[in-house]
Design a protein around this motif. Structure first.
Motif, PDB file in Angstrom:
ATOM      1  N   ARG A  35       0.823  -1.120   0.142  1.00  0.00           N
ATOM      2  CA  ARG A  35      -0.026  -0.063   0.020  1.00  0.00           C
ATOM      3  C   ARG A  35       0.954   1.124   0.022  1.00  0.00           C
ATOM      4  NH1 ARG A  35      -3.073  -1.354   3.884  1.00  0.00           N
ATOM      5  NH2 ARG A  35      -1.857  -0.311   5.499  1.00  0.00           N
ATOM      6  N   LEU A  36       1.792   1.133   0.887  1.00  0.00           N
ATOM      7  CA  LEU A  36       2.909   2.445   0.728  1.00  0.00           C
ATOM      8  C   LEU A  36       3.554   2.816  -0.723  1.00  0.00           C
ATOM      9  CD1 LEU A  36       4.850   2.077   4.385  1.00  0.00           C
ATOM     10  CD2 LEU A  36       3.511   4.095   3.325  1.00  0.00           C
ATOM     11  N   LEU A  37       3.766   1.658  -1.039  1.00  0.00           N
ATOM     12  CA  LEU A  37       4.529   1.594  -2.509  1.00  0.00           C
ATOM     13  C   LEU A  37       3.557   2.155  -3.663  1.00  0.00           C
ATOM     14  CD1 LEU A  37       6.500  -1.514  -2.793  1.00  0.00           C
ATOM     15  CD2 LEU A  37       7.411   0.636  -2.845  1.00  0.00           C
ATOM     16  N   ALA A  38       2.405   1.774  -3.437  1.00  0.00           N
ATOM     17  CA  ALA A  38       1.181   2.226  -4.340  1.00  0.00           C
ATOM     18  C   ALA A  38       0.725   3.527  -4.359  1.00  0.00           C
ATOM     19  CB  ALA A  38       0.052   1.105  -4.516  1.00  0.00           C
ATOM     20  N   ARG A  39       0.706   3.924  -2.933  1.00  0.00           N
ATOM     21  CA  ARG A  39      -0.026   5.268  -2.697  1.00  0.00           C
ATOM     22  C   ARG A  39       0.872   6.219  -2.642  1.00  0.00           C
ATOM     23  NH1 ARG A  39      -4.518   3.523   1.689  1.00  0.00           N
ATOM     24  NH2 ARG A  39      -5.650   2.113   0.617  1.00  0.00           N
ATOM     25  N   ARG A  40       2.259   6.215  -2.455  1.00  0.00           N
ATOM     26  CA  ARG A  40       3.105   7.359  -2.186  1.00  0.00           C
ATOM     27  C   ARG A  40       3.721   7.799  -3.565  1.00  0.00           C
ATOM     28  NH1 ARG A  40       1.221   9.969   1.076  1.00  0.00           N
ATOM     29  NH2 ARG A  40       2.948  11.008   1.427  1.00  0.00           N
ATOM     30  N   PRO A  41       3.409   8.728  -4.022  1.00  0.00           N
ATOM     31  CA  PRO A  41       4.124   9.227  -5.211  1.00  0.00           C
ATOM     32  C   PRO A  41       5.644   9.838  -5.416  1.00  0.00           C
ATOM     33  CG  PRO A  41       2.617  11.063  -4.605  1.00  0.00           C
ATOM     34  CD  PRO A  41       2.701   9.992  -3.436  1.00  0.00           C
ATOM     35  N   GLN A  42       5.863   9.939  -4.223  1.00  0.00           N
ATOM     36  CA  GLN A  42       7.466  10.454  -4.017  1.00  0.00           C
ATOM     37  C   GLN A  42       7.978   9.644  -2.541  1.00  0.00           C
ATOM     38  OE1 GLN A  42       4.837  12.544  -2.654  1.00  0.00           O
ATOM     39  NE2 GLN A  42       5.444  12.369  -0.474  1.00  0.00           N
ATOM     40  N   ALA A  43       9.446   9.614  -2.731  1.00  0.00           N
ATOM     41  CA  ALA A  43      10.266   8.922  -1.922  1.00  0.00           C
ATOM     42  C   ALA A  43      11.482   9.749  -1.638  1.00  0.00           C
ATOM     43  CB  ALA A  43      10.318   7.462  -2.206  1.00  0.00           C
ATOM     44  N   THR A  44      12.135   9.207  -0.503  1.00  0.00           N
ATOM     45  CA  THR A  44      13.562   9.758  -0.471  1.00  0.00           C
ATOM     46  C   THR A  44      14.442   8.899  -0.931  1.00  0.00           C
ATOM     47  OG1 THR A  44      12.761  10.904   1.617  1.00  0.00           O
ATOM     48  CG2 THR A  44      15.234  10.535   1.415  1.00  0.00           C
ATOM     49  N   LEU A  45      15.296   9.155  -1.810  1.00  0.00           N
ATOM     50  CA  LEU A  45      16.212   8.286  -2.434  1.00  0.00           C
ATOM     51  C   LEU A  45      17.878   8.593  -1.662  1.00  0.00           C
ATOM     52  CD1 LEU A  45      17.490   6.642  -4.734  1.00  0.00           C
ATOM     53  CD2 LEU A  45      17.928   8.569  -6.303  1.00  0.00           C
ATOM     54  N   ALA A  46      18.211   7.624  -1.235  1.00  0.00           N
ATOM     55  CA  ALA A  46      19.403   7.529  -0.620  1.00  0.00           C
ATOM     56  C   ALA A  46      20.515   6.874  -1.632  1.00  0.00           C
ATOM     57  CB  ALA A  46      19.570   6.847   0.800  1.00  0.00           C
ATOM     58  N   THR A  47      21.562   7.631  -1.899  1.00  0.00           N
ATOM     59  CA  THR A  47      22.595   7.071  -2.588  1.00  0.00           C
ATOM     60  C   THR A  47      23.875   7.146  -1.958  1.00  0.00           C
ATOM     61  OG1 THR A  47      22.845   9.235  -3.919  1.00  0.00           O
ATOM     62  CG2 THR A  47      21.214   7.566  -4.863  1.00  0.00           C
ATOM     63  N   LEU A  48      25.076   6.770  -2.609  1.00  0.00           N
ATOM     64  CA  LEU A  48      26.263   6.852  -1.872  1.00  0.00           C
ATOM     65  C   LEU A  48      26.964   7.896  -2.610  1.00  0.00           C
ATOM     66  CD1 LEU A  48      27.270   3.382  -1.070  1.00  0.00           C
ATOM     67  CD2 LEU A  48      26.489   5.251   0.562  1.00  0.00           C
ATOM     68  N   VAL A  49      27.707   8.893  -2.164  1.00  0.00           N
ATOM     69  CA  VAL A  49      28.208  10.013  -2.947  1.00  0.00           C
ATOM     70  C   VAL A  49      29.611   9.352  -3.560  1.00  0.00           C
ATOM     71  CG1 VAL A  49      29.602  12.107  -2.824  1.00  0.00           C
ATOM     72  CG2 VAL A  49      27.634  11.740  -1.483  1.00  0.00           C
ATOM     73  N   ASP A 105      27.763   3.639  -8.298  1.00  0.00           N
ATOM     74  CA  ASP A 105      27.353   2.670  -7.479  1.00  0.00           C
ATOM     75  C   ASP A 105      25.896   2.672  -7.252  1.00  0.00           C
ATOM     76  OD1 ASP A 105      26.791   0.835  -5.366  1.00  0.00           O
ATOM     77  OD2 ASP A 105      28.497   1.650  -4.167  1.00  0.00           O
ATOM     78  N   GLY A 106      25.498   1.358  -8.001  1.00  0.00           N
ATOM     79  CA  GLY A 106      23.901   1.432  -7.915  1.00  0.00           C
ATOM     80  C   GLY A 106      23.285   1.107  -6.744  1.00  0.00           C
ATOM     81  N   ARG A 107      23.830   0.687  -5.775  1.00  0.00           N
ATOM     82  CA  ARG A 107      23.263   0.324  -4.569  1.00  0.00           C
ATOM     83  C   ARG A 107      22.566   1.879  -3.767  1.00  0.00           C
ATOM     84  NH1 ARG A 107      27.697  -1.688  -0.570  1.00  0.00           N
ATOM     85  NH2 ARG A 107      28.668  -0.055  -1.962  1.00  0.00           N
ATOM     86  N   ALA A 108      21.383   1.685  -3.507  1.00  0.00           N
ATOM     87  CA  ALA A 108      20.560   2.469  -3.160  1.00  0.00           C
ATOM     88  C   ALA A 108      19.362   2.296  -2.381  1.00  0.00           C
ATOM     89  CB  ALA A 108      19.888   3.538  -4.204  1.00  0.00           C
ATOM     90  N   ALA A 109      18.734   2.971  -1.572  1.00  0.00           N
ATOM     91  CA  ALA A 109      17.471   2.782  -0.753  1.00  0.00           C
ATOM     92  C   ALA A 109      16.407   4.154  -1.243  1.00  0.00           C
ATOM     93  CB  ALA A 109      18.000   2.822   0.583  1.00  0.00           C
ATOM     94  N   LEU A 110      15.213   3.634  -1.262  1.00  0.00           N
ATOM     95  CA  LEU A 110      14.124   4.502  -1.217  1.00  0.00           C
ATOM     96  C   LEU A 110      13.217   4.405   0.208  1.00  0.00           C
ATOM     97  CD1 LEU A 110      12.883   3.620  -4.789  1.00  0.00           C
ATOM     98  CD2 LEU A 110      13.770   5.858  -4.024  1.00  0.00           C
ATOM     99  N   LEU A 111      12.933   5.560   0.774  1.00  0.00           N
ATOM    100  CA  LEU A 111      12.331   5.486   1.856  1.00  0.00           C
ATOM    101  C   LEU A 111      10.823   6.333   1.536  1.00  0.00           C
ATOM    102  CD1 LEU A 111      11.695   5.374   4.951  1.00  0.00           C
ATOM    103  CD2 LEU A 111      12.496   7.785   4.891  1.00  0.00           C
ATOM    104  N   PHE A 112       9.766   5.309   1.692  1.00  0.00           N
ATOM    105  CA  PHE A 112       8.450   5.626   1.457  1.00  0.00           C
ATOM    106  C   PHE A 112       7.692   5.774   2.915  1.00  0.00           C
ATOM    107  CE2 PHE A 112       9.651   3.368  -2.170  1.00  0.00           C
ATOM    108  CZ  PHE A 112       8.967   3.888  -3.269  1.00  0.00           C
ATOM    109  N   GLU A 113       7.013   6.796   3.014  1.00  0.00           N
ATOM    110  CA  GLU A 113       6.398   7.182   4.269  1.00  0.00           C
ATOM    111  C   GLU A 113       4.996   7.799   4.159  1.00  0.00           C
ATOM    112  OE1 GLU A 113       5.876  10.263   5.787  1.00  0.00           O
ATOM    113  OE2 GLU A 113       6.971  11.479   4.494  1.00  0.00           O
ATOM    114  N   ASP A 114       4.226   7.387   5.205  1.00  0.00           N
ATOM    115  CA  ASP A 114       2.724   8.027   5.260  1.00  0.00           C
ATOM    116  C   ASP A 114       2.684   8.344   6.657  1.00  0.00           C
ATOM    117  OD1 ASP A 114       0.347   8.894   4.545  1.00  0.00           O
ATOM    118  OD2 ASP A 114      -0.340   6.955   4.820  1.00  0.00           O
ATOM    119  N   THR A 115       3.375   9.717   7.112  1.00  0.00           N
ATOM    120  CA  THR A 115       3.379  10.083   8.471  1.00  0.00           C
ATOM    121  C   THR A 115       2.652  11.464   8.785  1.00  0.00           C
ATOM    122  OG1 THR A 115       5.814  10.873   8.257  1.00  0.00           O
ATOM    123  CG2 THR A 115       5.278   8.553   9.176  1.00  0.00           C
TER     124      THR A 115
END
Length: 193
Positions: A35-49, A105-115
């Motif tokens: 549900r979080l993935l489907a409903r949240r149109p934005q996320a915080t993308l974390a990459t390594l500099v 470096d393609g390793r990354a994370a996306l943070l989806f939140e509904d807070t």
């Protein structure tokens, strides 16, 4: 390459892999994450500099850029759509620091939140999705374009600019915090639409 710190046999109790959770808790966690993935149109993308000297064309490395921060995490806000199996799709400019980082470096994370709107945001659900992000080409890029523009029609204004590309995250695993004490590690299969 940094050591593998994924949850396993020695993981703390709060990081128990999804296979070790009761079926009803796992089903609820999967549903909340999807549900979080489907409903949240934005996320915080974390990459390594990216290390110094890797500035995109037209940008100068050194003085005032992120070069001294090579290897550090870098968060940025991105708009997200999903492909037909629930993998995150991004439309990124080659001029952006996060794109330069992903090229190295393609390793990354996306943070989806509904807070939003919660008196205590820590009681709301959030999902950290980890994996590798790579640019798409050919038919995959066309399919991503259709899905992305369906979700974000205003992106049609810049989607065809020469410095923009569609990228996709292949999910490795995810960490769901659905509220206090409701913490689950999930697999890519757990998140599939």
């Amino acid at each position: 390459m940094p050591p593998d710190t994924s949850p396993g046999r020695d993981a703390p109790a709060e990081a128990t892999p999804s296979a070790d959770r009761p079926p009803d808790a796992l089903a609820a966690a999967r549903e909340t994450a999807r549900r979080l993935l489907a409903r949240r149109p934005q996320a915080t993308l974390a990459t390594l500099v990216a290390p110094s000297g890797m500035a995109p064309s037209g940008q100068e490395a050194g003085g005032g850029d992120a070069a001294p921060m090579g290897g550090w995490p870098y968060p940025s806000l991105v708009m997200v759509a999903l492909d037909d199996v629930g993998r995150p799709l991004l439309l990124l400019s080659e001029l952006a620091l996060h794109t330069r980082n992903l090229r190295q470096d393609g390793r990354a994370a996306l943070l989806f939140e509904d807070t939003s709107g919660l008196e205590n945001p820590l009681t709301g659900p959030r999902l950290s999705v980890m994996g590798r992000i790579a640019p798409l080409a050919g038919a995959e890029a066309e399919a991503a374009r259709a899905a992305y523009l369906d979700r974000h029609p205003s992106a049609a204004l810049y989607a065809d600019f020469p410095d923009f590309r569609f990228w996709r995250m292949d999910i490795t695993q995810a960490h769901l915090v659905a509220g206090f004490g409701r913490i689950h590690w999930l697999t890519a299969a757990d998140l599939r639409a």
